[in-house]
Enzyme design. Sequence first.
Site, mmCIF file in Angstrom:
data_model
loop_
_atom_site.group_PDB
_atom_site.id
_atom_site.type_symbol
_atom_site.label_atom_id
_atom_site.label_comp_id
_atom_site.label_asym_id
_atom_site.label_seq_id
_atom_site.Cartn_x
_atom_site.Cartn_y
_atom_site.Cartn_z
ATOM 1 N N LYS A 172 0.861 -1.183 0.000
ATOM 2 C CA LYS A 172 0.000 0.000 0.000
ATOM 3 C C LYS A 172 0.899 1.235 0.000
ATOM 4 O O LYS A 172 1.810 1.344 0.833
ATOM 5 C CB LYS A 172 -0.851 -0.035 1.278
HETATM 6 O O1 G3P Z 1 -7.446 1.617 5.718
HETATM 7 C C1 G3P Z 1 -7.943 2.765 5.144
HETATM 8 C C2 G3P Z 1 -9.288 3.225 5.629
HETATM 9 O O2 G3P Z 1 -10.248 2.216 5.529
HETATM 10 C C3 G3P Z 1 -9.286 3.998 6.918
HETATM 11 O O3 G3P Z 1 -10.564 4.215 7.442
HETATM 12 O O4 G3P Z 1 -12.059 4.866 9.296
HETATM 13 O O5 G3P Z 1 -9.622 5.482 9.395
HETATM 14 O O6 G3P Z 1 -11.159 6.636 7.815
HETATM 15 P P1 G3P Z 1 -10.861 5.361 8.548
#
Ligand code: G3P
Length: 218
Positions: free
Chosen positions: A83
Amino acid sequence: MKFFIDTAEVPEIRELAATGLVDGVTTNPTLIAKSGRKILDVIAEICDIVPGPISAEVAATDFDTMLEEGRKLARLRPNVAVKVPLTPAGLKVCKVLSDDGVKVNVTLCFSANQAILAAKAGASFISPFVGRLDDIGQDGMELIADIVGIYREYPAFRTEVLAASIRHPMHVTEAARLGAHVVTMPPSVLRQMYSHPLTDKGLAAFMSDWAKTGQSIL
Ligand code: G3P
């Protein structure tokens, strides 16, 4: 539609993998920090539980170090997807690793133009962050619709739209309606997807009526 789970908590991954519904896992530096574990150990362990792509994020921001980190992560297991952030250096790394046959997930995508760049850089996945756009009063799902629509116009793009930053089951429904290839969700959202009060009520009624018959199937 593929389901990835967005966590680095191994016990949760093990439990949800047993449902047979988990096609992959995504992690990020925040989730690794929350797990309290060493990234290489935890990624290798997750890769051995779930055969699908396991996203492991680089931690540097300059091209050379990101590339070295990406190659190290990719060597861990064949199902690692590296990633990288959506920056000029991140996309350069994406191009090099993708040309080498490594799956790359480009993260922190907040615009259609960024998604076009990632596809041109050969990304296997683009991760638009739906919830974080909603949080600032923009429509995260509109971005998913835009990207899915644009990618459809160019069959040469092999990049899959991975709806990320998912906060609730309606995000999953909407992403599915729009044709996102993958949704990555926290374990809590996957569990919530099963629930409906009418299912619980209906099952309770069936069980109580069945008990009255005194029968047994086995
Ligand atoms: O891993 C990336 C993403 O899904 C992060 O989510 O909830 O931290 O905005 P969030």
